[in-house]
Scaffold this active site. Structure first.
Site, PDB file in Angstrom:
ATOM      1  N   GLU A   1      23.827 -29.329 -13.623  1.00  0.00           N
ATOM      2  CA  GLU A   1      23.161 -30.610 -13.879  1.00  0.00           C
ATOM      3  C   GLU A   1      22.445 -31.123 -12.642  1.00  0.00           C
ATOM      4  O   GLU A   1      21.313 -31.591 -12.707  1.00  0.00           O
ATOM      5  CB  GLU A   1      24.206 -31.645 -14.313  1.00  0.00           C
ATOM      6  CG  GLU A   1      23.631 -33.045 -14.509  1.00  0.00           C
ATOM      7  CD  GLU A   1      24.628 -33.991 -15.142  1.00  0.00           C
ATOM      8  OE1 GLU A   1      25.835 -33.778 -14.974  1.00  0.00           O
ATOM      9  OE2 GLU A   1      24.186 -34.948 -15.800  1.00  0.00           O
TER      10      GLU A   1
ATOM     11  N   GLU B   1      30.790 -36.201 -23.432  1.00  0.00           N
ATOM     12  CA  GLU B   1      29.391 -36.547 -23.670  1.00  0.00           C
ATOM     13  C   GLU B   1      28.836 -35.594 -24.721  1.00  0.00           C
ATOM     14  O   GLU B   1      28.865 -35.896 -25.894  1.00  0.00           O
ATOM     15  CB  GLU B   1      28.608 -36.507 -22.352  1.00  0.00           C
ATOM     16  CG  GLU B   1      27.205 -37.048 -22.509  1.00  0.00           C
ATOM     17  CD  GLU B   1      26.657 -37.725 -21.255  1.00  0.00           C
ATOM     18  OE1 GLU B   1      27.322 -37.739 -20.227  1.00  0.00           O
ATOM     19  OE2 GLU B   1      25.528 -38.224 -21.323  1.00  0.00           O
TER      20      GLU B   1
HETATM   21  C1  BGC Z   1      23.008 -36.816 -19.442  1.00  0.00           C
HETATM   22  C2  BGC Z   1      21.619 -36.338 -19.200  1.00  0.00           C
HETATM   23  C3  BGC Z   1      20.708 -37.347 -19.817  1.00  0.00           C
HETATM   24  C4  BGC Z   1      20.924 -38.598 -19.007  1.00  0.00           C
HETATM   25  C5  BGC Z   1      20.020 -39.708 -19.328  1.00  0.00           C
HETATM   26  C6  BGC Z   1      23.224 -38.100 -18.734  1.00  0.00           C
HETATM   27  O1  BGC Z   1      24.476 -38.627 -18.934  1.00  0.00           O
HETATM   28  O2  BGC Z   1      23.954 -35.850 -19.112  1.00  0.00           O
HETATM   29  O3  BGC Z   1      21.347 -35.078 -19.082  1.00  0.00           O
HETATM   30  O4  BGC Z   1      19.425 -36.975 -20.028  1.00  0.00           O
HETATM   31  O5  BGC Z   1      22.258 -39.038 -19.055  1.00  0.00           O
HETATM   32  O6  BGC Z   1      19.191 -39.876 -18.327  1.00  0.00           O
END
Ligand code: BGC
Length: 846
Positions: A726, A455
């Site tokens: 997270e 990501e």
């Molecule tokens: C990310 C986030 C991002 C979110 C969207 C995720 O995959 O890691 O931090 O803001 O998607 O809501």
């Protein structure tokens, strides 16, 4: 008269002095003096060229301005060397000497100044897989000694330049990641000492990087193109008075070398036995040059070397190195091995059941492979990838692995560290340290959500909530200004801000709190750095976002339709649906429309856009009234009876009359009912402590803040966290890792609370843009007996330090020259005090 010293001015946003990206750089300076209450009455700027000829002399200007002072001289040309100095006068009649100079040189400022061609290998490639990175090569003869050598470069991919075998410069991962098809950043290097009279060789490796490597999930690659490309322009001034230019063109050759695979997510594979040979032809690549811009962001560099704290053998018999800190970068190994020995390095953030846990990486292999040449003490580190890790599993090492054989190298955008925090509570200090490391790991050229899985994207919502905290810890002005230029460049014609910047997900959906990065981040940078030029530059983007929001409002002026991330990752949301928060999505969305419209109106006021001030104030008022109608009872209860909803209503100032007090009381009740556990996601987390403190519930804010049970800020500390996670429960109390497919151990968003720690726990906050005025208002609580925040503001060091000893509450305030501070004692312990520069202390009854 006390000495007054003007310091060498900072050029523009503090980007490197070689390769200044504009011919009209802003200048800022600090003054040092022990004179009390020092204020600037006037300044003078003197800019000369390398020969001392005047380029701009401002003459004496009567003004208090010393931060982000606009360039009023003739615009500088490309390659212009300049020397800037300032001197200042105080209102007390003091005068400084000329400051030390800032010597700087502009970059290539105009794309037409590139005579080089983009080149690419002439060979055919299967672009659906990782190919060995090409090495482009040129030998050239230089007839005389080099007096000045400049190398201008960029690439379609990640490049590294070697001149006569030595790596040029200390940046890594160049040219960084921007919206390449609109803004391709070019770098400037000093190669005066690297190029010599006689035969020289330049070699440039170009790896896939963000340009054509794997990017985002689902095995996507070739986001920007299928072919690696290089653009290089070497300009030499020689001792015999002549000049020479060597540019990338059809004369270059290309081969592959020891790197046979390099990918950001997957890692680098390197066979040290291989020497590049078989040099073949390059092809000239047609590429739009109008996208070339001089790099306006700080370089990514290796900033720290960490030694292993432990090397363990896991239950399954693997060798795992523990660096004691979750970090971002890579390792360097030193090995004595037989030729052909293959060493594999797999990276992970955590252990589960004693083994490295790679499930959170999803499809990112995060694996480096090194094949030894067989030399004594061979040293190697990858150059074209990065990993988020604390642990490295090492396979294939000849003999036992020692702590001296491997080091971790932390890499990130090399911003100046500006802010520090400390307190008497070790867990709080660890939390703060984790915020700092989370920022270091996720400011790798782009502000990312996470640095380890497949990501690592510039998620707008994450940086929107984190930017106030981040802009205290480091000087983020240049870094975020560059990223905001990409945000604006990638904004859709109807004002939609895409989910991630650079925009690589191809979405077309506005969503609150994420898209509001367009308005809220420039405003934060204006507050923190006084950068009105950035506000002006971003204004069209900010306005377009607010107009986009206006177009989404329903007939009752609510944002009630369409997709929303909402209060993402509310701890009560089911693991597989992080958007299913307690706070109603449309309440969150409508609150953000009001907030963005307010910020736009305030920005318009700063920029003198009178008509816009009125129209956006009106929009804000209309939406705020609609918010109250729809979501708030007359007595201040919110329809979503949860922490985030009250946080939004209070901090965004959406309530009227007695509603605010009652909402604050209700929030305090809810926090108590949640057993002082956190109940917010990305949206509410930065707000909840502020909302409690603003409504007289400092004690409740501390109970929430100091909670150690899951979910809370300190719970991860009890689990040994060294970065911000997270999820509130990325690792569960039994040591198992959340198996949601979206579990990172390095995500800065929930660390946004650090901003409250700086402003409220320690009590240091800006009261006017750039900290021209400062509020010192510490609010002690919990079991804390001391706290401090220190910040290198644009005016100099500011600090708020307090401690409780015996029956006294002691505060020390450091106020930089040319600013004023208002000191507000806690609990009405004394009257507020206005002070000027200097160090001041007070003691009040505890
Ligand atoms: C990310 C986030 C991002 C979110 C969207 C995720 O995959 O890691 O931090 O803001 O998607 O809501």
């Amino acid at each position: 008269m006390t000495d007054v010293v003007a310091l060498a001015p900072r050029v523009d946003r503090g980007t490197p002095l070689l390769g200044v990206p504009t011919g009209r750089p802003m200048l800022s300076w600090k003054t040092e003096t022990a004179a009390p209450d020092w204020l600037q009455a006037a300044y003078e700027i003197d800019v000369t060229d390398a020969a001392g000829e005047a380029l701009w002399q401002s003459g004496r200007v009567d003004s208090e301005e010393s931060v982000c002072v606009g360039w009023a001289g003739p615009a500088l040309a490309s390659r212009q060397r300049a020397r800037a100095r300032v001197r200042v006068w105080g209102v007390d009649g003091s005068a400084s000497d000329w400051s030390a100079p800032a010597d700087f040189e502009t970059a290539l400022l105009d794309p037409t100044e590139w005579t080089a061609d983009f080149i690419t290998p002439a060979w055919e490639e299967d672009a659906s897989v990782s190919n060995p990175p090409p090495i482009f090569r040129r030998t050239f003869a230089v007839p005389a000694a080099v007096t000045t050598g400049r190398l201008y470069a960029t690439a379609l991919g990640i490049y590294e330049v070697r001149v006569n075998g030595a790596i040029v410069g200390d940046r890594v991962l160049a040219p960084g990641w921007s919206s390449y098809n609109k803004r391709l950043r070019t770098q400037t290097y000093d190669v005066t000492g690297a190029v010599h009279a006689g035969e020289n060789t330049i070699e440039v490796t170009v790896a896939d990087g963000w340009y054509r490597g794997f990017l985002a999930w689902g095995g996507k690659r070739n986001t920007y193109g299928t072919q690696a490309g290089l653009l290089v322009q070497l300009e030499l001034l020689l001792a015999d008075g002549t000049s020479q230019t060597v540019v990338s063109d059809g004369e270059w050759t290309v081969a592959t070398g020891p790197v046979w695979k390099a990918d950001i997510y997957n890692g680098e594979h390197y066979d040290a036995r291989v020497v590049a040979s078989d040099w073949g032809p390059v092809a000239v690549l047609e590429h739009d040059r109008s996208v070339l811009i001089a790099d306006d962001a700080p370089p990514v560099r290796q900033t720290e070397e960490l030694r292993p704290v432990e090397i363990v053998t896991t239950p399954s018999g693997k060798t795992v190195v523990d660096f004691g800190q979750n970090l971002v970068g890579w390792t360097r190994i030193t090995v004595n091995a037989d030729p052909g020995t293959t060493i594999t390095l797999r990276h992970a953030e955590v252990l589960e059941g004693g083994e490295i846990c790679t499930a959170p990486l999803r499809n990112a292999q995060a694996t480096d492979v090194y094949v030894a040449r067989g030399d004594p003490d061979e040293t190697w580190e990858p150059r074209f990838t990065f990993h988020g890790f604390r642990y490295v599993e090492v396979d294939g090492w000849p003999g036992p692995l020692g702590v001296g054989d491997i080091v971790a190298l932390a890499c990130h955008s090399d911003m100046t560290r500006t802010g520090r925090f400390a307190s008497s509570n070790d867990m709080v200090n660890q939390l703060h340290e984790n915020v700092v490391w989370g920022m270091r790991g996720n400011f790798v050229d782009v502000p990312t959500d996470c640095p380890q899985r497949d990501e690592r994207l510039g998620w707008t919502g994450d940086i929107q909530v984190f930017s106030p905290a981040g802009s205290f810890l480091f000087d983020t002005d240049a870094f975020l200004a560059s990223w905001l230029a990409d945000l604006a460049a990638d904004q859709l014609p109807d004002g939609v801000v895409q989910f991630v910047i650079p925009a690589v997900l191809g979405d077309h959906t506005p969503t609150a709190a994420w898209g509001d990065a367009a308005t809220l981040i420039p405003w934060t940078l204006y507050q923190r750095y006084g950068d009105a030029a950035l506000l002006e530059r971003q204004y069209p983007s900010m306005r377009a976002w607010v107009e986009c929001l206006r177009s989404r409002l329903d007939e009752r002026h609510l944002w009630s339709r369409g997709f929303q991330f909402g209060d993402w990752l509310d701890p009560a949301a089911p693991q597989e649906d992080p958007s299913a928060a307690r706070a109603d999505k449309h309440l969150v969305a409508t609150a953000h429309v009001a907030r963005s419209a307010t910020v736009l109106a305030e920005s318009a006021a700063v920029l003198g856009k009178v008509d816009d001030v009125a129209q956006y104030r009106e929009l804000a008022a209309t939406v705020t009234a609609a918010f109250r109608d729809e979501f708030v009872t007359p007595t201040g209860r919110l329809m979503s009876d949860c922490q985030t909803a009250y946080g939004l209503a209070i901090v965004f100032d959406l309530l009227e009359g007695d509603q605010r007090r009652r909402a604050g009381d209700r929030l305090a009740q809810l926090v108590a009912a949640d057993d002082y556990c956190i109940a917010t996601g990305f949206v509410g987390t930065p707000l909840v402590c502020d909302a409690l403190c603003a409504t007289g519930h400092v004690d409740v804010a501390y109970q929430l803040f100091l909670q150690t049970k899951c979910p809370s800020w300190l719970y991860p500390i009890t689990m040994g966290a060294t970065t911000i996670w997270e999820r509130w429960d990325s690792m569960r109390p039994d040591g198992s890792v959340s198996s949601s497919g979206m579990t990172s151990f390095n995500h800065y968003a929930l660390g946004a609370v650090a901003d409250w720690m700086h402003r409220t726990v320690a009590g240091l906050a800006p009261a006017a843009p750039g900290y021209k005025a400062i509020t010192i208002a510490p609010r002690p609580g919990g079991d804390l007996t001391a706290a401090s925040a220190e910040l290198d503001t644009p005016y100099g060091l500011a600090a708020s330090r307090w401690r409780i000893d015996g029956d006294g509450f002691e505060v020390e305030a450091v106020v930089p020259p040319n600013t004023r501070a208002t000191v507000i004692p806690p609990n009405g312990a004394g009257p507020s005090v206005e002070v000027g520069s200097g160090t001041h202390t007070w003691r009040w009854p505890a």
